[in-house]
Write an enzyme that holds these catalytic residues in place. Structure first.
Site, PDB file in Angstrom:
ATOM      1  N   HIS A 268       0.901  -1.082  -0.198  1.00 39.03           N
ATOM      2  CA  HIS A 268       0.161  -0.340  -0.495  1.00 39.03           C
ATOM      3  C   HIS A 268       0.687   1.651  -0.077  1.00 39.03           C
ATOM      4  O   HIS A 268       0.486   2.478  -0.286  1.00 39.03           O
ATOM      5  CB  HIS A 268      -0.776  -0.177   1.237  1.00 39.03           C
ATOM      6  CG  HIS A 268      -0.427   0.430   2.442  1.00 39.03           C
ATOM      7  ND1 HIS A 268       0.560  -1.015   3.488  1.00 39.03           N
ATOM      8  CD2 HIS A 268      -0.522   0.178   3.382  1.00 39.03           C
ATOM      9  CE1 HIS A 268       0.501  -1.193   4.230  1.00 39.03           C
ATOM     10  NE2 HIS A 268       0.331   0.402   4.614  1.00 39.03           N
ATOM     11  N   ASP A 269       2.129   1.134   0.727  1.00 39.25           N
ATOM     12  CA  ASP A 269       3.115   2.673   0.861  1.00 39.25           C
ATOM     13  C   ASP A 269       3.978   2.529   0.233  1.00 39.25           C
ATOM     14  O   ASP A 269       5.130   2.820   0.229  1.00 39.25           O
ATOM     15  CB  ASP A 269       3.226   2.933   2.209  1.00 39.25           C
ATOM     16  CG  ASP A 269       2.091   3.864   3.019  1.00 39.25           C
ATOM     17  OD1 ASP A 269       1.389   4.169   2.073  1.00 39.25           O
ATOM     18  OD2 ASP A 269       1.889   3.545   4.014  1.00 39.25           O
TER      19      ASP A 269
ATOM     20  N   LYS B 146       6.262   5.186  -1.622  1.00 40.39           N
ATOM     21  CA  LYS B 146       7.321   5.959  -0.676  1.00 40.39           C
ATOM     22  C   LYS B 146       8.108   6.653  -1.343  1.00 40.39           C
ATOM     23  O   LYS B 146       9.411   7.304  -0.843  1.00 40.39           O
ATOM     24  CB  LYS B 146       7.006   6.487   0.594  1.00 40.39           C
ATOM     25  CG  LYS B 146       5.928   6.242   1.716  1.00 40.39           C
ATOM     26  CD  LYS B 146       5.681   5.282   2.618  1.00 40.39           C
ATOM     27  CE  LYS B 146       4.233   6.029   3.737  1.00 40.39           C
ATOM     28  NZ  LYS B 146       4.396   6.101   4.960  1.00 40.39           N
TER      29      LYS B 146
ATOM     30  N   HIS C  70       2.098  10.248  -2.707  1.00 35.73           N
ATOM     31  CA  HIS C  70       3.282   8.742  -2.509  1.00 35.73           C
ATOM     32  C   HIS C  70       1.688   7.828  -3.063  1.00 35.73           C
ATOM     33  O   HIS C  70       1.971   6.557  -3.308  1.00 35.73           O
ATOM     34  CB  HIS C  70       3.748   8.194  -1.080  1.00 35.73           C
ATOM     35  CG  HIS C  70       2.820   8.301  -0.571  1.00 35.73           C
ATOM     36  ND1 HIS C  70       2.501   9.065   0.508  1.00 35.73           N
ATOM     37  CD2 HIS C  70       2.480   6.807   0.254  1.00 35.73           C
ATOM     38  CE1 HIS C  70       1.208   8.465   1.716  1.00 35.73           C
ATOM     39  NE2 HIS C  70       1.027   7.167   1.089  1.00 35.73           N
TER      40      HIS C  70
ATOM     41  N   HIS D  36      -6.031   4.158  -0.607  1.00 35.66           N
ATOM     42  CA  HIS D  36      -6.013   3.712   0.882  1.00 35.66           C
ATOM     43  C   HIS D  36      -5.997   4.955   1.612  1.00 35.66           C
ATOM     44  O   HIS D  36      -6.059   5.025   2.965  1.00 35.66           O
ATOM     45  CB  HIS D  36      -4.629   2.875   1.507  1.00 35.66           C
ATOM     46  CG  HIS D  36      -3.571   3.336   1.040  1.00 35.66           C
ATOM     47  ND1 HIS D  36      -2.467   3.828  -0.607  1.00 35.66           N
ATOM     48  CD2 HIS D  36      -2.615   3.560   2.387  1.00 35.66           C
ATOM     49  CE1 HIS D  36      -1.520   4.275   0.344  1.00 35.66           C
ATOM     50  NE2 HIS D  36      -1.708   4.233   1.760  1.00 35.66           N
ATOM     51  N   HIS D  37      -5.918   6.067   1.048  1.00 35.05           N
ATOM     52  CA  HIS D  37      -5.337   7.316   2.374  1.00 35.05           C
ATOM     53  C   HIS D  37      -7.088   8.251   1.759  1.00 35.05           C
ATOM     54  O   HIS D  37      -7.379   9.092   2.200  1.00 35.05           O
ATOM     55  CB  HIS D  37      -4.457   8.147   2.095  1.00 35.05           C
ATOM     56  CG  HIS D  37      -3.469   7.677   2.464  1.00 35.05           C
ATOM     57  ND1 HIS D  37      -3.486   7.908   3.888  1.00 35.05           N
ATOM     58  CD2 HIS D  37      -2.238   7.426   2.334  1.00 35.05           C
ATOM     59  CE1 HIS D  37      -1.793   7.430   4.296  1.00 35.05           C
ATOM     60  NE2 HIS D  37      -2.018   6.793   3.844  1.00 35.05           N
TER      61      HIS D  37
ATOM     62  N   ASP E 136      -4.827  -0.259   7.742  1.00 39.00           N
ATOM     63  CA  ASP E 136      -3.320   0.370   7.899  1.00 39.00           C
ATOM     64  C   ASP E 136      -3.500   1.529   8.844  1.00 39.00           C
ATOM     65  O   ASP E 136      -2.549   1.466  10.356  1.00 39.00           O
ATOM     66  CB  ASP E 136      -3.022   1.554   6.751  1.00 39.00           C
ATOM     67  CG  ASP E 136      -1.654   1.926   6.497  1.00 39.00           C
ATOM     68  OD1 ASP E 136      -0.734   2.149   7.115  1.00 39.00           O
ATOM     69  OD2 ASP E 136      -1.996   3.159   5.900  1.00 39.00           O
TER      70      ASP E 136
END
Length: 389
Positions: A245-246, A249, A274, A300-301, A330
């Site tokens: 998911h991240d 970054k 990101h 996801h954010h 998360d």
């Protein structure tokens, strides 16, 4: 009793299905479950071989399960020695078919250790222990089947005529496991790269988010009566996709990722890029996993009420379900874990925060399901501890 032809047909069919499973944890669960089904074993366990160590990975036990809840256990590792049944099989490559583990013939190199029976109150009797051998004769795991049952549900010895077919099944499973481990290794390298850039993006964190997300999706799929075969495939892929998911970054400056203290407005605006960077890594879709990982990375954010980032109007049901799931898991993991800038919140405070955020930050249906599976969530947290815990 199944005919030899029918048993072989089942093994071939199951083998084809196993090769489609991408996640190693999901695959081990399936291998153990399918093997038990072939010979009507009440319980079983799965070990992975790693040099001179045996890692206890998966346990299943129909007797100990109640109210359709999963059996919870803690992973552990033991030295690979011939004195234990699993160790003997891993080192020798032989199959052990024992009618009663509490009455092993005197003079045997191996013994049965009853500690788990004592801890759980279960009684192990018949046991079939099989090595998982790859085509190059490497033993990568050990499959243990426990307490064969007859039609009257009495515990009986595993039939010798079935052993040949289970060895064939184990060899097919070993190939599938080796392929899945290659996929996992590639994913973990990507995550390791992100971890080198962002100290908070640890292997333990992503493993927990992947596992939480898979369990939450399974609960949602059951509630919404999703076809079991479709749900199983989605759960397997989600466990991997959620771990990524991240990954975006990697495109963010070190001065921002590793800054001690609050980010400036300009720095936070850069950090919010990101999700887009991450999604762009999967734009050349080659599989359902690529599509899923791209959607999760991008959204996801995004908040249930339309806020969050990336910017742009998005109705609640337009945010992909799996991204909504990872958004919740998360944040849960971030709140319940220690970070360089904060201590872990106590669990009651975490549950309360999630409850208060239902309908605003998070999908309220998912929050309700998540709060209803606290035991499973805490079990996963123990399974993947941070290095500092």
């Amino acid at each position: 009793m199944k005919s030899n032809k029918k048993l072989l047909e089942e093994i071939i069919s199951i083998g084809n299905q196993l090769t489609q499973i991408k996640n190693t944890d999901s695959l081990m669960e399936s291998i153990l479950s399918e093997a038990r089904g072939l010979v009507n074993a009440e319980a079983g366990s799965f070990y992975i071989c790693d040099k001179n160590i045996l890692h206890f990975m998966i346990a299943q036990n129909d007797y100990l399960q109640s109210n359709k809840r999963k059996l919870h256990f803690e992973r552990f590792s033991i030295p690979m020695k011939k004195t234990s049944l699993s160790g003997y099989v891993a080192l020798s490559g032989e199959v052990l078919n024992i009618a009663d583990v509490y009455h092993i013939a005197e003079g045997s190199e191996y013994v049965f250790y009853p500690e788990i029976d004592k801890k759980t109150g279960y009684t192990t009797k018949s046991m079939l222990t099989i090595p998982l051998n790859t085509p190059n004769k490497k033993t990568i795991g050990v499959l243990q089947l426990i307490n064969a049952k007859d039609k009257r549900k009495n515990t009986v010895e595993f039939k010798e005529e079935d052993v040949h077919y289970l060895v064939h099944f184990a060899n097919i499973a070993a190939v599938a496991l080796e392929r899945a481990e290659m996929t996992r290794s590639l994913i973990m390298r990507m995550i390791k790269m992100a971890e080198m850039r962002d100290p908070m993006e640890t292997g333990a964190h992503v493993n927990r988010v992947g596992a939480y997300s898979a369990e939450l999706y399974e609960a949602w799929a059951k509630k919404n009566k999703i076809n079991s075969k479709e749900a199983k495939v989605t759960k397997d892929l989600l466990r991997i996709a959620a771990m990524l998911h991240d990954v975006g970054k990697v495109g963010i400056s070190d001065t921002i990722l590793k800054k001690n203290g609050k980010l400036s407005d300009e720095e936070f605006a850069e950090m919010k890029r990101h999700p887009l960077i991450g999604s762009e890594l999967f734009t050349d879709e080659q599989s359902d996993l690529d599509r899923m990982a791209g959607e999760i990375a991008l959204f996801h954010h995004k908040r249930w009420d339309g806020g969050g980032y990336p910017p742009g109007e998005k109705k609640q049901d337009e945010i992909p379900l799996l991204a909504r799931i990872v958004s919740l898991t998360d944040v849960y993991d971030a709140l319940s874990s220690k970070r360089c800038y904060k201590e872990a919140w106590d669990m009651e405070r975490v549950w309360d925060e999630l409850s208060l955020s239902a309908g605003s930050q998070f999908d309220p249906e998912l929050v309700a399901l998540f709060l209803g599976m606290k035991e499973e969530i805490l079990s996963i947290k123990k399974k993947y501890p941070d290095r500092t815990e």
